[in-house]
Structure formats: C-alpha cells, structure tokens
Scaffold this motif. Structure first.
Motif, PDB file in Angstrom:
ATOM      1  N   VAL A 155      38.432  47.231  50.898  1.00 25.00           N
ATOM      2  CA  VAL A 155      38.634  45.803  50.690  1.00 25.00           C
ATOM      3  C   VAL A 155      38.291  45.059  51.978  1.00 25.00           C
ATOM      4  O   VAL A 155      38.759  45.425  53.064  1.00 25.00           O
ATOM      5  CB  VAL A 155      40.093  45.509  50.289  1.00 25.00           C
ATOM      6  CG1 VAL A 155      40.371  44.009  50.317  1.00 25.00           C
ATOM      7  CG2 VAL A 155      40.384  46.080  48.907  1.00 25.00           C
ATOM      8  N   ILE A 157      38.376  41.138  53.309  1.00 21.19           N
ATOM      9  CA  ILE A 157      38.725  39.743  53.053  1.00 21.19           C
ATOM     10  C   ILE A 157      38.882  39.008  54.376  1.00 21.19           C
ATOM     11  O   ILE A 157      39.168  39.615  55.412  1.00 21.19           O
ATOM     12  CB  ILE A 157      40.022  39.609  52.223  1.00 21.19           C
ATOM     13  CG1 ILE A 157      41.148  40.447  52.842  1.00 21.19           C
ATOM     14  CG2 ILE A 157      39.801  39.996  50.782  1.00 21.19           C
ATOM     15  CD1 ILE A 157      42.473  40.310  52.129  1.00 21.19           C
ATOM     16  N   ASN A 159      39.714  34.703  56.013  1.00 20.99           N
ATOM     17  CA  ASN A 159      39.775  33.270  55.754  1.00 20.99           C
ATOM     18  C   ASN A 159      38.490  32.624  56.269  1.00 20.99           C
ATOM     19  O   ASN A 159      37.677  33.270  56.932  1.00 20.99           O
ATOM     20  CB  ASN A 159      41.042  32.635  56.350  1.00 20.99           C
ATOM     21  CG  ASN A 159      41.110  32.741  57.859  1.00 20.99           C
ATOM     22  OD1 ASN A 159      40.085  32.755  58.539  1.00 20.99           O
ATOM     23  ND2 ASN A 159      42.316  32.811  58.401  1.00 20.99           N
ATOM     24  N   TYR A 163      34.724  34.054  58.367  1.00 17.18           N
ATOM     25  CA  TYR A 163      33.641  34.511  57.491  1.00 17.18           C
ATOM     26  C   TYR A 163      32.494  35.152  58.270  1.00 17.18           C
ATOM     27  O   TYR A 163      32.054  36.262  57.960  1.00 17.18           O
ATOM     28  CB  TYR A 163      33.089  33.348  56.665  1.00 17.18           C
ATOM     29  CG  TYR A 163      33.840  33.089  55.382  1.00 17.18           C
ATOM     30  CD1 TYR A 163      34.846  33.943  54.939  1.00 17.18           C
ATOM     31  CD2 TYR A 163      33.545  31.978  54.597  1.00 17.18           C
ATOM     32  CE1 TYR A 163      35.535  33.701  53.773  1.00 17.18           C
ATOM     33  CE2 TYR A 163      34.231  31.725  53.417  1.00 17.18           C
ATOM     34  CZ  TYR A 163      35.226  32.587  53.011  1.00 17.18           C
ATOM     35  OH  TYR A 163      35.900  32.348  51.854  1.00 17.18           O
ATOM     36  N   ILE A 184      35.128  42.493  47.672  1.00 13.99           N
ATOM     37  CA  ILE A 184      35.125  41.266  48.469  1.00 13.99           C
ATOM     38  C   ILE A 184      35.232  40.054  47.547  1.00 13.99           C
ATOM     39  O   ILE A 184      35.154  40.174  46.329  1.00 13.99           O
ATOM     40  CB  ILE A 184      33.856  41.143  49.349  1.00 13.99           C
ATOM     41  CG1 ILE A 184      32.594  41.141  48.476  1.00 13.99           C
ATOM     42  CG2 ILE A 184      33.800  42.254  50.371  1.00 13.99           C
ATOM     43  CD1 ILE A 184      31.315  40.918  49.272  1.00 13.99           C
ATOM     44  N   THR A 185      35.381  38.890  48.157  1.00 14.18           N
ATOM     45  CA  THR A 185      35.464  37.656  47.378  1.00 14.18           C
ATOM     46  C   THR A 185      34.064  37.208  46.964  1.00 14.18           C
ATOM     47  O   THR A 185      33.074  37.524  47.632  1.00 14.18           O
ATOM     48  CB  THR A 185      36.112  36.535  48.204  1.00 14.18           C
ATOM     49  OG1 THR A 185      35.293  36.273  49.351  1.00 14.18           O
ATOM     50  CG2 THR A 185      37.509  36.928  48.651  1.00 14.18           C
ATOM     51  N   TYR A 205      34.976  42.185  42.687  1.00 20.60           N
ATOM     52  CA  TYR A 205      35.186  40.862  43.265  1.00 20.60           C
ATOM     53  C   TYR A 205      36.676  40.523  43.240  1.00 20.60           C
ATOM     54  O   TYR A 205      37.382  40.830  42.280  1.00 20.60           O
ATOM     55  CB  TYR A 205      34.395  39.804  42.494  1.00 20.60           C
ATOM     56  CG  TYR A 205      32.903  39.952  42.656  1.00 20.60           C
ATOM     57  CD1 TYR A 205      32.268  39.535  43.822  1.00 20.60           C
ATOM     58  CD2 TYR A 205      32.137  40.534  41.656  1.00 20.60           C
ATOM     59  CE1 TYR A 205      30.899  39.688  43.985  1.00 20.60           C
ATOM     60  CE2 TYR A 205      30.766  40.693  41.806  1.00 20.60           C
ATOM     61  CZ  TYR A 205      30.156  40.265  42.974  1.00 20.60           C
ATOM     62  OH  TYR A 205      28.810  40.417  43.142  1.00 20.60           O
ATOM     63  N   TYR A 208      40.825  35.630  46.736  1.00 18.33           N
ATOM     64  CA  TYR A 208      41.502  35.549  48.032  1.00 18.33           C
ATOM     65  C   TYR A 208      42.605  34.490  48.043  1.00 18.33           C
ATOM     66  O   TYR A 208      43.458  34.475  48.917  1.00 18.33           O
ATOM     67  CB  TYR A 208      40.491  35.247  49.143  1.00 18.33           C
ATOM     68  CG  TYR A 208      41.135  35.091  50.510  1.00 18.33           C
ATOM     69  CD1 TYR A 208      41.817  36.151  51.090  1.00 18.33           C
ATOM     70  CD2 TYR A 208      41.075  33.884  51.197  1.00 18.33           C
ATOM     71  CE1 TYR A 208      42.418  36.016  52.332  1.00 18.33           C
ATOM     72  CE2 TYR A 208      41.669  33.744  52.441  1.00 18.33           C
ATOM     73  CZ  TYR A 208      42.336  34.814  53.003  1.00 18.33           C
ATOM     74  OH  TYR A 208      42.939  34.677  54.224  1.00 18.33           O
ATOM     75  N   LEU A 211      46.960  36.786  47.617  1.00 22.11           N
ATOM     76  CA  LEU A 211      46.843  38.187  48.017  1.00 22.11           C
ATOM     77  C   LEU A 211      47.498  39.105  46.996  1.00 22.11           C
ATOM     78  O   LEU A 211      47.091  40.243  46.808  1.00 22.11           O
ATOM     79  CB  LEU A 211      47.491  38.395  49.389  1.00 22.11           C
ATOM     80  CG  LEU A 211      46.787  37.713  50.563  1.00 22.11           C
ATOM     81  CD1 LEU A 211      47.623  37.875  51.823  1.00 22.11           C
ATOM     82  CD2 LEU A 211      45.405  38.288  50.776  1.00 22.11           C
ATOM     83  N   VAL A 218      44.048  41.244  45.693  1.00 18.30           N
ATOM     84  CA  VAL A 218      43.964  42.485  46.458  1.00 18.30           C
ATOM     85  C   VAL A 218      45.151  43.390  46.151  1.00 18.30           C
ATOM     86  O   VAL A 218      45.015  44.608  46.018  1.00 18.30           O
ATOM     87  CB  VAL A 218      43.919  42.179  47.970  1.00 18.30           C
ATOM     88  CG1 VAL A 218      43.721  43.456  48.758  1.00 18.30           C
ATOM     89  CG2 VAL A 218      42.832  41.178  48.282  1.00 18.30           C
ATOM     90  N   TYR A 232      41.200  42.968  56.906  1.00 17.27           N
ATOM     91  CA  TYR A 232      41.720  41.631  56.616  1.00 17.27           C
ATOM     92  C   TYR A 232      41.684  40.800  57.900  1.00 17.27           C
ATOM     93  O   TYR A 232      42.560  40.905  58.746  1.00 17.27           O
ATOM     94  CB  TYR A 232      43.142  41.758  56.077  1.00 17.27           C
ATOM     95  CG  TYR A 232      43.858  40.443  55.819  1.00 17.27           C
ATOM     96  CD1 TYR A 232      43.155  39.285  55.504  1.00 17.27           C
ATOM     97  CD2 TYR A 232      45.246  40.367  55.878  1.00 17.27           C
ATOM     98  CE1 TYR A 232      43.806  38.098  55.259  1.00 17.27           C
ATOM     99  CE2 TYR A 232      45.915  39.183  55.629  1.00 17.27           C
ATOM    100  CZ  TYR A 232      45.190  38.052  55.323  1.00 17.27           C
ATOM    101  OH  TYR A 232      45.839  36.871  55.084  1.00 17.27           O
ATOM    102  N   ARG A 234      41.905  37.285  59.751  1.00 16.79           N
ATOM    103  CA  ARG A 234      42.458  35.946  59.574  1.00 16.79           C
ATOM    104  C   ARG A 234      42.720  35.333  60.936  1.00 16.79           C
ATOM    105  O   ARG A 234      42.899  36.045  61.927  1.00 16.79           O
ATOM    106  CB  ARG A 234      43.761  36.001  58.778  1.00 16.79           C
ATOM    107  CG  ARG A 234      44.907  36.676  59.509  1.00 16.79           C
ATOM    108  CD  ARG A 234      46.071  36.958  58.573  1.00 16.79           C
ATOM    109  NE  ARG A 234      47.294  37.299  59.285  1.00 16.79           N
ATOM    110  CZ  ARG A 234      47.569  38.479  59.798  1.00 16.79           C
ATOM    111  NH1 ARG A 234      46.695  39.454  59.682  1.00 16.79           N
ATOM    112  NH2 ARG A 234      48.706  38.702  60.429  1.00 16.79           N
TER     113      ARG A 234
END
Length: 274
Positions: A155, A157, A159, A163, A184-185, A205, A208, A211, A218, A232, A234
């Motif tokens: 996974v 992810i 914010n 990116y 992933i998103t 997919y 996000y 959570l 996720v 993850y 963030r």
C-alpha cells in the motif's frame, strides 16, 4: 426512585462489561463512560438478532448465552459470552454477511454505530481502545473464515503535500513494482500514468479520504490479510488534524503485524526487507 433504579442498572452494565475479557484493557472509569451509550436486551432461543444483507447500524456484545452465525441454514460458528457481534459490518462498512440466531436464552449489550461516532468526539482515548478491540475481533474472525485473497499488495498512500516525493520514490524503484502489485489512490495512479508515464503493477485502488471504515479504505485491505507493507507519507503538522483516524490506522498495522513506513528512509528499508 427512577434515578436510583437507573444508577443500579448502569452499575449492572459496568460490572457485566468489566467481567468480559474483551474489555480487559479498559479502566473502570472508561467502562463507566462507555456504558452511558449501551442498552441491554434479552433474547430467546431461536430469535434472529441480526439478518444477512441488512445494513449494520449497531454492535452487539454477548453478556449471557450463545448465538449461532448461520448461512444457508448451516451453523458456521457459535459465539458465546464476551464475544462481539456485527463489528465486521462496522469496520468494513458493509452489510451483514450472515444471520445471527440465538442458540439459547441470553442477553446482549448493544451500542449503535452513531453512538460510537459520538464516543470518538467526546472520549477519543476510549474510542482508540474500542477500535483496537473491534479490529482484533474482526481479524480473528477473518482468520477463521479462511477467505483470504491470494494477492498481497504494498500500500502506498500520501497526503497532497507528499505526492511528488512518493512519486519520485516509485519511479526510482519502478523495477521493483513489476513483481510487487501496489495499492494506491486513483489520484496517484493518474499522476503516474499521465505526468510520469510509467507502467507499474497497480493491483487495487484505494480511498484515501478515510483510512478505515469503507470497503475501499486501506484498513479494510489490511484486515483482509492481503497487505505485505504500508508506505504512508504525510506531513506531520497536518496529520494532527486527523489524529484519531491515524491512531486507529496505526493500531491496525500493529494488530495485523504489517510493516509500516512513514518516511522515504523507512520506505527504502521495507523494499530491502521484501
């Protein structure tokens, strides 16, 4: 007299919950606060407590007696005192997966999903403990069901502020992803396919925005037993705004023994480990 009777009933609920193994990590005062949201219901043998396919709106805790989990007239498993009912529908935001039928006379404590949301706002520490209890119970039941998917995802992810660091990380290790499907998103996938134009093995997919709590979250994927690791990323300052959701997510990773990276350095370590 009414107040005295109510206090006596509340004390009975508190004492009943304190005896249960599932609440062994709770302090008495936490159970007292939690019990304000609880109602008690007696049931008779043969009574249907939960129906397959219905949208779950409440969680049950067996105080006395036994219930059968039934599907297509077959008893899948029997639940007894101290066990939870309906938590999978809560955690995974899905309809009931089977009928729950009383195997004997007994009593169940009930709390609505709406009241659990209230506890998150008014008693966040209790909510974190409660989510831990629910996720452990869900994990045990998913293990019993033996319905695990054979796919194992990594996974990834992040914010929005993270990116491009995470995309840069994916690009630098793109050969690795050919043999390791990632989850992933859609937004990250879109950036990878349109702006970066690389071909990687996207197996699933994710949503996000939450959570945990939805089928595309996720947390649901982790509870299915199909996650090899979580990366993850963030921004720590922004993360505080959603601290309760993040705490619950971290508990999930701990309960399911899923390796978790929260920065690029630990993400590299996970790739090396895998």
């Amino acid at each position: 007299m009414c107040n005295k009777k109510r206090i006596e009933m509340m004390n009975e609920v508190v004492n009943a919950l304190l005896k249960l193994k599932v609440f062994r990590e709770f302090y008495t005062e936490e159970i007292q606060a939690f019990s304000n949201y609880i109602s008690r219901h007696q049931f008779l043998a043969g009574q249907v407590l939960m129906k397959k396919g219905e949208i779950g709106t409440y969680l049950g805790i067996i105080l006395q007696g036994e219930v059968n989990i039934v599907e297509n007239s077959e008893v899948l498993v029997t639940r007894t005192e101290g066990e939870l009912l309906g938590e999978i529908a809560l955690i995974q935001s899905q309809s009931r997966s089977a009928n729950v039928v009383a195997a004997s006379n007994g009593e169940v404590a009930v709390i609505s999903f709406d009241d659990i949301e209230k506890i998150k706002n008014t008693h966040p520490k209790i909510a974190i403990k409660l989510i831990s209890v629910l996720t452990r119970s869900t994990w045990q039941k998913l293990q019993e069901s033996k319905t695990k998917n054979t796919n194992n995802y990594i996974v990834i992810i992040a914010n929005e502020n993270e990116y491009y660091p995470v995309i840069d990380f994916i690009v630098k290790h793109q050969d690795f992803w050919q043999s390791h499907p990632i989850a992933i998103t859609p937004k990250l996938a879109h950036i990878l396919s349109t702006e970066i134009n690389i071909n990687i093995n996207i197996g699933k997919y994710l949503d996000y925005q939450r959570l945990i709590g939805t089928e595309t979250a996720v947390g649901s994927l982790i509870m299915s037993g199909n996650v090899s690791a979580v990366i993850y990323l963030r921004t720590p300052i922004l993360a505080v705004k959603n601290q309760l959701n993040i705490e619950a997510f971290l508990i999930l990773c701990d309960v399911y023994q899923v390796p978790l990276a929260t920065n690029i350095s630990t993400a590299k370590a996970i790739l090396y480990y895998l």
